[in-house]
Design a protein around this motif. Structure first.
Motif, PDB file in Angstrom:
ATOM      1  N   THR A  82       1.845   6.920  -6.773  1.00 32.95           N
ATOM      2  CA  THR A  82       0.887   7.967  -7.140  1.00 32.95           C
ATOM      3  C   THR A  82       1.503   9.352  -7.008  1.00 32.95           C
ATOM      4  OG1 THR A  82      -0.064   8.234  -4.909  1.00 32.95           O
ATOM      5  CG2 THR A  82      -1.041   6.543  -6.343  1.00 32.95           C
ATOM      6  N   GLU A 137       1.136   4.124  -2.919  1.00 34.47           N
ATOM      7  CA  GLU A 137       0.942   5.553  -2.639  1.00 34.47           C
ATOM      8  C   GLU A 137       2.141   6.370  -3.111  1.00 34.47           C
ATOM      9  OE1 GLU A 137      -0.611   8.440   1.009  1.00 34.47           O
ATOM     10  OE2 GLU A 137      -0.453   6.261   1.290  1.00 34.47           O
ATOM     11  N   GLU A 143       0.835  -1.212   0.000  1.00 37.57           N
ATOM     12  CA  GLU A 143       0.000   0.000   0.000  1.00 37.57           C
ATOM     13  C   GLU A 143       0.864   1.253   0.000  1.00 37.57           C
ATOM     14  OE1 GLU A 143      -2.710  -0.135   3.267  1.00 37.57           O
ATOM     15  OE2 GLU A 143      -3.799  -1.888   2.512  1.00 37.57           O
TER      16      GLU A 143
END
Length: 266
Positions: free
Chosen positions: A64, A61, A57
């Motif tokens: 992104t 992130e 995760e």
């Protein structure tokens, strides 16, 4: 006295983006540090002990944010695994980041215990030593040859080396050792331009130590009342401090203990 030869990294063209290796980067302070550094333009290689899902995760992130990331399993108490990690890491870095050296090492991974001095078992003591002292010493030793000249090492300590609370003796003792190690590393790695500092967080509202600072209202209030800024620290406070200490503008800070506690127990 004859000084041992340092492992120098072969010279190469400067990378477009600096690369940090963060232990325990899947949650808490490590996660916050990874995200703050990614926002500042760093690529991130992070480790996790068991929660690969959380680590991935964080990787997602970071991506992104326009940066590259890699998650690797690592138990920092198992020093016997470090040579294999160091041997495999250049190829893993090359595949993900297009380079084989690191610009920063953040020794963050850790765990805590709550045991009075007279009740601390040898097994608990050994666990604290393996993770917070022996593990940091030998992981750093294994990864120094992969650090670029001019890189940075940031060790994570604790405000508990300055102030004392019952039940934290073994943990704080190991962190005190890391603060001493930091000064020695700064001296011995200085010829390669490697800066080494130690960051000492105060009480932070994370899941560390069972989440007592975050979840126990009485503890939360007590910490806030003993902090000059009147609140408990958050993981983002420490993530921001990590990014600041690894920034180019902090390059003349070396061999120092920097406490990030909001002014706790002044």
């Amino acid at each position: 006295m004859t000084m041992p030869a340092l492992h120098a990294t072969p010279s190469a063209a400067p990378a477009a983006h600096p690369l940090a290796f963060i232990t325990g980067g899947s949650r808490g302070l490590g996660r916050a540090a990874a995200l703050h550094l990614a926002r500042a333009g760093w690529d991130i290689a992070l480790t996790y002990q068991s929660r690969e899902d959380l680590a991935q995760e964080v990787v997602a992130e970071i991506r992104t944010l326009g940066r590259s990331a890699l998650a690797l399993p690592l138990d920092t108490a198992r020093t016997a695994t470090f040579p294999a990690l160091a041997a495999a890491l250049p190829a893993q870095l090359r595949d993900t980041f297009g380079r084989e050296c690191l610009d920063a090492l953040v020794n963050n991974a850790g765990t805590g215990i709550d045991a009075a001095f007279l009740e601390t078992t040898e097994a608990q003591f050994d666990q604290m030593m393996d993770v917070h002292l022996k593990g940091v010493f030998f992981l750093t030793q294994a990864l120094v040859p992969l650090l670029a000249d001019g890189a940075r090492i940031l060790n994570v300590s604790s405000g508990l080396t300055r102030f004392s609370f019952p039940g934290r003796a073994a943990y704080a003792m190991m962190k005190g050792g890391i603060e001493v190690l930091t000064r020695y590393l700064a001296k011995e790695l200085g010829p390669r331009g490697i800066r080494v500092n130690v960051l000492a967080p105060g009480a932070i509202a994370t899941d560390f130590g069972g989440g007592v600072v975050r979840d126990d209202p009485e503890v939360h209030a007590a910490v806030a009342n003993h902090t000059a800024l009147g609140r408990v620290g958050e993981a983002d406070d420490i993530g921001g401090a990590v990014a600041a200490l690894l920034a180019p503008g902090s390059a003349w800070i070396n061999g120092q203990r920097i406490e990030a506690s909001g002014g706790m127990l002044l």
